[in-house]
Design an enzyme around this catalytic site. Structure first.
Site, mmCIF file in Angstrom:
data_model
loop_
_atom_site.group_PDB
_atom_site.id
_atom_site.type_symbol
_atom_site.label_atom_id
_atom_site.label_comp_id
_atom_site.label_asym_id
_atom_site.label_seq_id
_atom_site.Cartn_x
_atom_site.Cartn_y
_atom_site.Cartn_z
ATOM 1 N N ASP A 58 6.271 -12.250 -16.460
ATOM 2 C CA ASP A 58 5.095 -11.994 -15.629
ATOM 3 C C ASP A 58 3.850 -11.721 -16.472
ATOM 4 O O ASP A 58 3.943 -11.282 -17.623
ATOM 5 C CB ASP A 58 5.333 -10.756 -14.751
ATOM 6 C CG ASP A 58 6.380 -10.980 -13.667
ATOM 7 O OD1 ASP A 58 7.014 -12.052 -13.654
ATOM 8 O OD2 ASP A 58 6.556 -10.072 -12.853
ATOM 9 N N TYR A 85 3.834 -5.307 -9.336
ATOM 10 C CA TYR A 85 4.561 -4.033 -9.179
ATOM 11 C C TYR A 85 5.762 -4.176 -8.244
ATOM 12 O O TYR A 85 6.381 -3.179 -7.872
ATOM 13 C CB TYR A 85 3.639 -2.913 -8.661
ATOM 14 C CG TYR A 85 2.304 -2.871 -9.359
ATOM 15 C CD1 TYR A 85 2.202 -2.386 -10.666
ATOM 16 C CD2 TYR A 85 1.156 -3.370 -8.744
ATOM 17 C CE1 TYR A 85 0.978 -2.383 -11.329
ATOM 18 C CE2 TYR A 85 -0.067 -3.361 -9.400
ATOM 19 C CZ TYR A 85 -0.146 -2.870 -10.692
ATOM 20 O OH TYR A 85 -1.353 -2.880 -11.343
ATOM 21 N N HIS A 103 7.841 -9.499 -19.601
ATOM 22 C CA HIS A 103 6.400 -9.759 -19.570
ATOM 23 C C HIS A 103 5.989 -10.477 -20.855
ATOM 24 O O HIS A 103 6.247 -9.968 -21.949
ATOM 25 C CB HIS A 103 5.634 -8.438 -19.420
ATOM 26 C CG HIS A 103 5.872 -7.803 -18.073
ATOM 27 N ND1 HIS A 103 7.021 -7.113 -17.776
ATOM 28 C CD2 HIS A 103 5.115 -7.801 -16.942
ATOM 29 C CE1 HIS A 103 6.962 -6.705 -16.513
ATOM 30 N NE2 HIS A 103 5.816 -7.106 -15.982
HETATM 31 C C1 LIG Z 1 0.390 0.512 -4.139
HETATM 32 O O1 LIG Z 1 -0.165 0.910 -2.902
HETATM 33 C C2 LIG Z 1 0.720 1.666 -2.100
HETATM 34 C C3 LIG Z 1 0.053 1.852 -0.745
HETATM 35 O O2 LIG Z 1 -1.290 2.221 -0.868
HETATM 36 C C4 LIG Z 1 1.064 2.963 -2.817
HETATM 37 O O3 LIG Z 1 1.984 3.707 -2.046
HETATM 38 C C5 LIG Z 1 1.697 2.609 -4.174
HETATM 39 O O4 LIG Z 1 1.940 3.793 -4.912
HETATM 40 C C6 LIG Z 1 0.782 1.713 -4.970
HETATM 41 N N1 LIG Z 1 1.478 1.306 -6.172
HETATM 42 C C7 LIG Z 1 0.873 1.135 -7.346
HETATM 43 C C8 LIG Z 1 1.716 0.671 -8.454
HETATM 44 O O5 LIG Z 1 -0.327 1.338 -7.494
HETATM 45 ZN ZN LIG Z 2 2.823 -8.054 -13.266
#
Ligand SMILES: *[C@@H]1O[C@H](CO)[C@@H](O)[C@H](O)[C@H]1NC(C)=O
Ligand SMILES: [Zn+2]
Length: 255
Positions: A51, A147, A203
């Protein structure tokens, strides 16, 4: 993964305001949702996926794979560690594609999709999909959410683009900066527990992942009898929903 119930509720509410409330929920529920795959299906295959590129190490990853008779899968960003339309990045993409490695979408800017609006998700997913089509001529049939975060809106947009959502079942740990010993052990573990197949996450923006862990993983897996194939092949599916000719650069090729 996180299912963002709030966004779904907002979406259903928005739909309800346009139609009768009786029809609204079934309509939202019936929207086509892309499939999510987490593992290969064939026996004794391993799909190594990378990735966040294209990046400076990607061509070397391709050469390491080629020298071993292996295929890999690259989930690329449009504008994360550089602009995909820069000529050096275009050349990397063509190199990967022409040598039979699979290219999938990892969205435009590596945003956290579950925190975005529907329109933002459409933009993030469409721009990278289109960039891959322009550069290679092929429409990617797989996407990986940054993610690993997706919700039903992401699945809807993926379905509209003809993409399946691809997760993994072996995380090398490179993105959380686990040391290389830990990373290599993840492949040892898969071999030791005689995993039916492997779908690993690495990655190509991490030099150790490409120059130390990748050669180790290839040796270890091949010695144990695994064939190293693309994600599509490990599922018995097609990597692209449509294959055409690469396009010529135009003024639209910008980040
Ligand atoms: C992505 O967004 C969600 C919802 O807003 C949140 O719960 C989560 O922690 C976020 N993840 C990252 C990696 O920023
Ligand atoms: Zn990535």
């Amino acid at each position: 993964m996180i299912f963002n119930l709030h966004s779904i509720a907002v979406f259903i509410a928005a739909t309800a305001s346009l139609t009768s409330s009786v029809n609204a929920a079934p309509q939202a529920a019936n929207a086509a949702l892309a499939r999510v795959v987490r593992s290969c299906t064939r026996d004794k295959v391993a799909a190594l996926t990378f990735d966040d590129g294209p990046f400076d190490y990607t061509n070397d990853a391709i050469e390491i794979l080629d020298d071993a008779g292996a295929k890999g899968t690259f989930f690329v960003n449009g504008n994360n560690w550089g602009c995909i339309y820069n000529q050096d990045r275009v050349d990397i993409m063509k190199n990967a594609y022409n040598k039979g490695h699979q290219i999938g979408s990892h969205t435009w800017s590596h945003a956290n999709l579950t925190s975005l609006s529907r329109n933002q998700i459409v933009s993030e997913m469409t721009r990278s999909h289109v960039a891959i089509e322009r550069i290679t001529g092929a429409s990617p049939a797989f996407m990986r959410p940054p993610y690993g975060n997706y919700n039903s809106l992401v699945q809807e947009v993926a379905a509209s683009l003809g993409e399946t959502v691809a997760m993994w079942d072996l995380d090398s740990g490179d993105t959380t900066n686990k040391d290389v010993v830990y990373q290599m052990e993840q492949y040892d573990d898969a071999v030791n527990r005689k995993a039916k197949n492997v779908l690993s996450l690495q990655h190509d923006i991490k030099s150790e992942s490409i120059y130390i862990v990748l050669p180790y993983a290839i040796r270890k897996l091949q010695a144990a009898g695994y064939r190293l194939v693309t994600l599509a092949e490990c599922l018995g599916e097609q990597p692209y929903s449509k294959i055409g000719s690469p396009q010529q650069r135009t003024a639209d090729w910008h980040c």
